[in-house]
Design an enzyme around this catalytic site. Structure first.
Site, short mmCIF file in Angstrom:
data_model
loop_
_atom_site.label_atom_id
_atom_site.label_comp_id
_atom_site.label_asym_id
_atom_site.label_seq_id
_atom_site.Cartn_x
_atom_site.Cartn_y
_atom_site.Cartn_z
N HIS A 13 -3.17 7.62 1.91
CA HIS A 13 -3.56 6.31 1.39
C HIS A 13 -4.98 6.02 1.85
O HIS A 13 -5.33 6.27 3.01
CB HIS A 13 -2.59 5.25 1.91
N CYS A 24 0.82 -1.22 0.00
CA CYS A 24 0.00 0.00 0.00
C CYS A 24 0.85 1.27 0.00
O CYS A 24 0.37 2.34 -0.35
CB CYS A 24 -0.95 0.01 1.19
N ASN A 43 -9.88 0.03 -0.66
CA ASN A 43 -8.42 0.10 -0.59
C ASN A 43 -7.84 -0.47 -1.89
O ASN A 43 -7.91 -1.67 -2.12
CB ASN A 43 -7.94 -0.69 0.63
#
Ligand code: UT7
Length: 323
Positions: free
Chosen positions: A250, A113, A280
């Protein structure tokens, strides 16, 4: 000194948007639980046969158009992904080929990520050292391919997508008033591997594997790690939360975003949140959020923008940029 200036960005989401309610048909969950715990309302899922390279290429073409440059103008492509088309060659090389680029170089980075922040930092080193003039940085993922669709604790959280930026070397005076990337701070600590990993790989199991996560443990570490690297960026530049025009974190979980912003005293009106729209998307989430806020007119040239991410490894990092 040379600065890496973002001269264009673009993004792409697969056509199919999967709403939370669709999960209720095959796992024990609810729209209410997902929205309350994560803020996610839907995620996009790549069509059968649609790959990370397809998503990356679409986002890259949009970023090149926005920057008003062609692949001939690039000298490097860095693609952040944990879901490459193949174990090798790098997906970046496939995108390079599809763009018709026969010069320069292309490679992938892998920091899950945090991948986009790691790729952006790498690109900035190439530009500031004078090795590259224009770099295409892409974050692209098809996480739907590595999800265990029977595991309700993970499958509701992730989605597919891609985002890209074009960086260009421009002269700056070395002050925080310069346009471009002002400072980058990367961290990792492999002792946390078991909290977020994929249980397969070419060398270990000869399978692709599925994503496994101790969500609560990741959550517990996230806010502290994120705020530490942002404070490093403030120390390096003399800037603070009050100076930010925008915070583009993020997009993993709205609760993590809100808690980080609160701890850093960043006004909620300055936070770009798109997690409700695409879940996500790992390395793609920051450029997806950035592109959204550039296209809708919120982020403008001259604005001071903080990117941050945290993910598997653990890896984490921040990039402070003036648009
Ligand atoms: O990009 C970086 C990578 N990932 C992240 O940043 C994710 C970090 N973690 C999180 O976002 C959160 O920890 C989650 C959203 C994953 C979970 O939220 P939570 O508030 O930490 O919930 P929990 O794990 O403590 O689970 C609470 C309950 C459990 O039931 P019991 O044990 O209390 O009976 C879970 O089994 O919720 C249950 N649960 C669900 N219920 C309905 C877990 N997943 C689901 C689900 N639907 N999908």
């Amino acid at each position: 000194m040379k600065r890496s200036v973002i001269i264009g960005c673009g993004s792409y989401l697969p056509e199919k948007a999967m709403k939370n309610a669709e999960f209720e048909e095959f796992i024990d969950t609810s729209d209410e639980w997902i929205v309350q715990r994560t803020g996610i309302q839907q995620r996009h899922i790549a069509a059968k046969g649609e790959t990370t390279a397809d998503l990356a290429e679409a986002a890259a073409r949009r970023a090149l158009d926005a920057a008003n440059v062609t692949p001939d103008d690039l000298d490097l492509i860095i693609l952040a992904t944990s879901t490459p088309n193949n174990t090798f060659p790098a997906t970046a090389v496939e995108v390079q080929h599809r763009l018709g680029m026969r010069h320069g170089a292309a490679f992938d980075t892998q920091a899950v990520c945090s991948g986009f922040v790691f790729a952006l930092t790498t690109a900035d080193q190439y530009i500031r050292s004078g090795q590259s003039k224009r770099v295409l940085v892409i974050g692209a993922e098809t996480f739907s391919r590595i999800l265990d669709w029977e595991d309700r604790t993970t499958c509701v959280l992730f989605g597919d997508g891609a985002g890209a930026v074009v960086l260009e070397a421009q002269d700056g005076i070395g002050e925080a008033s310069d346009r471009g990337i002002l400072t980058c701070h990367l961290r990792s600590d492999g002792c946390h591997k078991e909290k977020l990993y994929v249980d397969g790989g070419p060398s270990s199991t000869q399978t692709v594997g599925f994503l496994r996560m101790e969500g609560k443990e990741v959550f517990r570490h996230a806010v502290g790690m994120i705020t530490d690297v942002i404070e490093d960026a403030y120390s390096a530049t003399g800037k603070g939360s009050e100076d930010l025009d925008w915070f583009v974190p993020h997009q993993a979980n709205k609760r993590i975003i809100d808690a980080s912003a609160k701890k850093l005293k960043i006004d909620p009106s300055k936070v770009v949140t798109t997690v409700h729209l695409h879940g996500n998307t790992s390395a793609a989430s920051i450029p997806l959020a950035l592109d959204t806020a550039v296209k809708d007119g919120r982020i403008k040239p001259g604005h001071l923008v903080m990117f941050e991410a945290m993910g598997g490894g653990f890896t984490w990092g921040s990039v402070l940029v003036r648009m």
